[in-house]
Design an enzyme around this catalytic site. Structure first.
Site, short mmCIF file in Angstrom:
data_model
loop_
_atom_site.label_atom_id
_atom_site.label_comp_id
_atom_site.label_asym_id
_atom_site.label_seq_id
_atom_site.Cartn_x
_atom_site.Cartn_y
_atom_site.Cartn_z
N GLU A 111 0.83 -1.20 0.00
CA GLU A 111 0.00 0.00 0.00
C GLU A 111 0.87 1.25 0.00
O GLU A 111 0.57 2.23 -0.70
CB GLU A 111 -0.93 -0.02 1.21
N GLU A 131 -3.72 -10.51 4.09
CA GLU A 131 -4.71 -10.13 5.12
C GLU A 131 -5.75 -11.22 5.34
O GLU A 131 -6.23 -11.41 6.47
CB GLU A 131 -5.39 -8.81 4.71
#
Length: 252
Positions: A111, A131
């Site tokens: 990110e 995740e």
């Protein structure tokens, strides 16, 4: 200014920010996020381009799970929006940002990387969104930035399976713009940063701000905004000077 989790140097208008938690594979904790935000808030006009790299064997292994704690839904929302705010400052802070990637570019590290404008990876680089295996969901902007690069369908598959893409895969998919030999990413990133620093500042600013925003607009609004950006950039004294220099050089 001294920071606990990053190292910052400035040379020839290039600010070099090094993530400095190598023992933690440069995992992003609150302190690192605070340092990045404070650094980008304090950069002066003498820093025209930024390079971000990671100390040690990895760029960033993502969220520091040792800091993970039980939060209320509202606290999670606020924490996620903090990540968004910091990465927005990187992407839309008015300065081109080049990242030098190696080793892990995972989760929050991906990110962070995708909030930069030019990404150089060496052949040790690998990408992952784990995740799903952690029982959590991305919160630092991946569902926007990563999915725009590789597509929502492929990002969904990455999250469901925990699939790891290697450096060649990432280059092919657009997660990096350049792929270089092991240990050469920072050299190439600095070379590109110096080249970008020679551009007209207004052109750099328009490239950063206009293109990304136009991508979120309808075709009609995008074309109109492009015309506005062109009008601002091309009527500047800097543009006129550079055009005259170019034309005179052709005549010579």
């Amino acid at each position: 200014m001294n920071y606990e989790n990053i190292l910052v140097t400035l040379e020839d208008s290039i600010a070099h920010i090094r993530l400095n938690r190598p023992a933690k594979r440069n995992a992003v904790n609150n302190g690192l996020l605070e340092d990045l935000e404070a650094c980008f808030d304090s950069l002066g006009a003498d820093a025209t381009v930024v390079v971000i790299s990671g100390e040690g064997a990895h760029f960033s292994a993502g969220l520091d799970l040792s800091e993970h704690q039980i939060r209320s839904p509202f606290e999670v929302l606020q924490h996620s929006q903090w990540w968004h705010r910091v990465f927005q400052k990187i992407q839309f802070g008015g300065r081109p940002v080049v990242s030098a990637l190696h080793g892990a570019v995972v989760g929050g590290g991906l990110e962070l990387a995708t909030s930069t404008h030019v990404r150089v990876a060496d052949k040790t680089t690998f990408y992952q969104l784990p995740e799903g295996q952690r029982g959590i969901f991305v919160g630092g902007g991946a569902s926007v930035r990563v999915s725009k690069i590789i597509g929502p369908d492929r990002m969904t598959e990455m999250m469901l399976t925990g699939r790891r893409y290697n450096a060649e895969d990432g280059y092919r998919l657009g997660l990096s713009h350049y792929l270089v030999e092991e240990g050469k990413a920072l050299d190439e990133a600095l070379l590109l940063a110096r080249q970008i620093a020679t551009n007209a500042p207004l052109s750099n600013w328009a490239s950063i701000t206009a293109v990304a925003n136009i991508g979120d607009m309808s075709m009609a609004n995008g074309l109109y905004t492009e015309s506005l950006a062109a009008a601002i950039a091309q009527s500047s004294d800097e543009a006129n000077r550079r055009m005259q220099e170019f034309l005179n050089r052709k005549k010579g």
